[in-house]
Design a protein around this motif. Structure first.
Motif, PDB file in Angstrom:
ATOM      1  N   ALA A 143     -36.283 -15.612   8.811  1.00 14.46           N
ATOM      2  CA  ALA A 143     -34.820 -15.555   8.718  1.00 14.46           C
ATOM      3  C   ALA A 143     -34.200 -15.088  10.026  1.00 14.46           C
ATOM      4  O   ALA A 143     -33.242 -15.688  10.539  1.00 14.46           O
ATOM      5  N   ILE A 166     -34.748 -17.734  12.922  1.00 19.91           N
ATOM      6  CA  ILE A 166     -33.866 -18.898  12.803  1.00 19.91           C
ATOM      7  C   ILE A 166     -32.434 -18.518  13.169  1.00 19.91           C
ATOM      8  O   ILE A 166     -31.723 -19.260  13.865  1.00 19.91           O
ATOM      9  N   ALA A 197     -32.159 -20.098   7.122  1.00 14.60           N
ATOM     10  CA  ALA A 197     -32.319 -18.671   7.441  1.00 14.60           C
ATOM     11  C   ALA A 197     -31.961 -17.811   6.235  1.00 14.60           C
ATOM     12  O   ALA A 197     -32.674 -16.863   5.889  1.00 14.60           O
TER      13      ALA A 197
END
Length: 313
Positions: A192, A195, A248
């Motif tokens: 997460a 990204i 994400a």
């Protein structure tokens, strides 16, 4: 006390942070100047993670700052030069440094006279950190410098897993947390954050002539690399940002749904900053060039502190 003074009071670093959990020989005693250097590097170039690290327990704060400083130095290689050969040479320095650090019966005097390298050696000696995760942080950046782009969003995920998740695995190692659920959360949070970092880096791609938004998503919405390099905001580029941000957010929510040991939640506090950025991007209608995204959220320090108290992330 005004709002900014209150934020500083909550998150101000202590003047002297020492490793207190293990006995060290004279050779590996903590050097305050070097520690201050590591802390300042993280504060200057990775402020959100710096704030989260300050909220960790005192015993973990110093080694965590050293790891963060090492990661910042490696990540900054591509920002310090646009010449690929120079960048490769600087990454090779860290490859060689890690090789030296992990040689059997190694001593501090043989480690390069670099404050981050020296402190990293001490942390590795104290905590027995795995070389593999540290090497991933270097190798992943080298691979990106060679390819200069991502073909698919899955490639971005892999890069995030290799360039961000290792920090969380290493922090779990520092904390003596061997838990499969915590590892799973670390993997998703790393993806997460990695990204989200790709989206955040779009603004500086002009300098490097590098577009890190995956090619398949750009093609899907008929956005050219030149559009991104020129900073041309458009509905199609916002659709690109939305799709990448959605991936994400998916990893972030997966990480948060995993039940992890309570003593690991302090490690995952940067999830708050990731969520904060994605929400602000949504508020900007997924315009990655919106100037508001350059500003630190005034509520982020309070949110970090609040979640730290509640042992949430």
């Amino acid at each position: 006390m005004n709002k900014h003074s209150m934020i500083y009071h909550i998150l101000k670093p202590v003047k002297r942070i020492t490793i207190v959990t293990r006995q060290l020989s004279n050779e590996t005693m903590c050097n305050d100047t070097a520690i201050d250097y590591c802390a300042n590097i993280v504060k200057q170039y990775d402020y959100e993670n710096f704030m989260a690290t300050l909220l960790m327990t005192k015993a973990l704060r110093t080694p965590a700052l050293v790891l963060r400083a090492f990661n910042v130095e490696v990540a900054r290689v591509q920002d310090q030069t646009s010449d690929s050969h120079t960048a490769a040479f600087r990454l090779q320095f860290w490859h060689d440094t890690l090789k030296t650090i992990f040689q059997k019966d190694q001593t501090l005097k043989n480690v390069p006279a670099n404050p981050i390298a020296q402190e990293l050696f001490k942390v590795c000696v104290c905590y027995g950190l795995p070389k593999r995760q540290l090497e991933k942080l270097v190798t992943s950046r080298g691979e990106l410098l060679r390819t200069k782009h991502f073909k698919t969003l899955e490639d971005v995920e892999k890069y995030a897993e290799d360039s961000v998740s290792p920090i969380y695995y290493l922090l779990l190692n520092l904390s003596n947390i061997a838990n499969v659920h915590a590892d799973h959360a670390a993997s998703h949070l790393g993806k997460a954050q990695g990204i989200a970092n790709i989206l955040r880096s779009v603004r500086i791609s002009n300098y490097h002539k590098m577009v890190t938004i995956p090619m398949d998503i750009l093609m899907k919405y008929n956005v050219s690399q030149e559009d991104v390099l020129r900073g041309n905001d458009s509905e199609n580029l916002r659709n690109v940002a939305f799709e990448v941000a959605s991936r994400a957010n998916s990893h972030l929510q997966k990480a948060r749904r995993i039940e992890v040991p309570s003593n690991s939640t302090q490690i995952f506090l940067p999830a708050i900053a990731v969520d904060n950025y994605l929400l602000r991007l949504q508020k900007a209608n997924f315009n990655v060039f919106d100037n508001s995204l350059l500003l630190l959220s005034p509520t982020l320090p309070f949110t970090l502190y609040y979640n730290r108290v509640l042992k949430k992330f």
